[in-house]
Enzyme design. Structure first.
Site, short mmCIF file in Angstrom:
data_model
loop_
_atom_site.label_atom_id
_atom_site.label_comp_id
_atom_site.label_asym_id
_atom_site.label_seq_id
_atom_site.Cartn_x
_atom_site.Cartn_y
_atom_site.Cartn_z
N PRO A 263 0.78 -1.25 0.00
CA PRO A 263 0.00 0.00 0.00
C PRO A 263 0.81 1.29 0.00
O PRO A 263 0.82 2.04 0.97
CB PRO A 263 -0.84 -0.14 1.27
CG PRO A 263 0.03 -0.93 2.20
CD PRO A 263 0.76 -1.91 1.32
N CYS A 264 1.46 1.58 -1.11
CA CYS A 264 2.21 2.82 -1.22
C CYS A 264 1.29 4.04 -1.19
O CYS A 264 1.75 5.16 -0.91
CB CYS A 264 3.07 2.83 -2.47
SG CYS A 264 2.21 2.42 -3.99
N HIS A 265 -0.01 3.84 -1.43
CA HIS A 265 -0.95 4.96 -1.37
C HIS A 265 -1.15 5.45 0.06
O HIS A 265 -1.68 6.54 0.27
CB HIS A 265 -2.30 4.56 -1.97
CG HIS A 265 -2.95 3.38 -1.30
ND1 HIS A 265 -2.56 2.08 -1.54
CD2 HIS A 265 -3.95 3.30 -0.37
CE1 HIS A 265 -3.29 1.25 -0.81
NE2 HIS A 265 -4.14 1.97 -0.10
#
Length: 307
Positions: A263-265
């Site tokens: 989850p780089c978001h």
């Protein structure tokens, strides 16, 4: 030389099975409008007009898509909300790190188990690897799913008409691999990724991380940021014992090949700003808002309410 068994993508034809793509197209336009106008908290009529739907359609769309009303979704996308996510980021991230990579204390919502390929496999650009791929509807537009025999290796997103370019971007990460179109195989992965009902602890989703040692360390840290929370680039740098490497961490986050699952978001700027995202800021905002709905549950919690 790159070997491609099949790389042509045929646009998805309209039909009931592609409702998710049509929903996201309306959501994308609504989010873009909200992003530009959130400070004045626009009425639902204005948001609906920007999305080319009626207010009732927009209301039902957001409830079906994220389990939130448009008003609650707008709250989830404001910078104030992003900043509130950061207030407990250090302690939450520390707790996640302390929980280890597996076991009952695992905080990661998708219940992912992962392995890293050897540096040699990364350096050869995927030579000798066979990567299967397929295009599938998702809550965030068309998803490009890439898999090895060991598990999920890549996940990217595209707006209508941009699928070939998005797939080409993914291919450049492993230019010497053999690519085989296999939508039947990747469809099972897509369903597991985007259906929260299939996020089961006793059946973890296996992910294969293909990158440098430093990148893999960063991506492993991202896996431990719980849904509904966020971390800064400096948080991540600190967690891997490289406190002065925030810029390098940002570059590694931007090269994450497994969007959403890794989850780089959930990584924000130091001030809580929704900084750049490889697949677009609007999509990053959509993911955070969609996750807010999953965390709160349908129409529950402090965001309850209606426009």
């Amino acid at each position: 030389m790159m070997n491609l068994a099949l790389t042509n993508h045929h646009p998805v034809k309209p039909g009931p099975q592609n409702a998710a793509l049509r929903d996201y197209d309306s959501v994308r336009r609504a989010i873009a409008f909200i992003s530009e106008n959130w400070r004045r908290q626009p009425e639902i009529e204005a948001i609906a007009d920007a999305a080319s739907v009626t207010p009732d359609e927009l209301h039902h769309l957001f409830r079906r898509w994220a389990g939130l009303t448009p008003k609650a979704f707008m709250q989830a996308l404001t910078l104030d909300h992003a900043k509130s996510l950061l207030r407990d980021s250090a302690s939450v991230l520390d707790a996640a790190l302390d929980s280890g990579l597996s076991g009952p204390g695992r905080l990661h919502d998708l219940f992912v188990t992962h392995e890293a390929m050897s540096p040699g496999e990364w350096k050869t650009g995927g030579a000798g690897m066979t990567l299967r791929y397929g295009f599938h509807p998702s809550p965030f537009g068309t998803a490009i799913v890439i898999a090895t025999e060991r598990g999920l290796a890549g996940l990217a997103f595209a707006d209508p008409g941009d699928e070939p370019a998005a797939f080409a971007d993914m291919r450049r990460r492993w230019p010497h691999a053999t690519y085989v179109a296999d939508a039947a195989e990747t469809a099972r992965l897509a369903q597991r990724i985007f259906d929260p009902g299939l996020w089961q602890k006793d059946q973890p989703l296996r992910v294969v991380l293909i990158g440098t040692d430093f990148e893999v360390r960063v991506w492993e840290t991202l896996l431990r940021i719980p849904m509904g929370r966020a971390a800064t680039y400096s948080d991540v740098a600190q967690s891997i014992a490289r406190p002065k490497a925030s810029r390098a961490v940002g570059a590694a986050v931007g090269r994450n090949p497994v969007s959403f699952v890794v989850p780089c978001h959930r990584v924000l700027g130091k001030s809580g700003a929704l900084t750049g995202y490889h697949w677009g800021i609007t999509r990053k905002q959509a993911m955070l808002g969609w996750e807010a709905g999953q965390v709160q549950g349908p129409m529950q919690g402090p965001m309850q309410g209606a426009i």
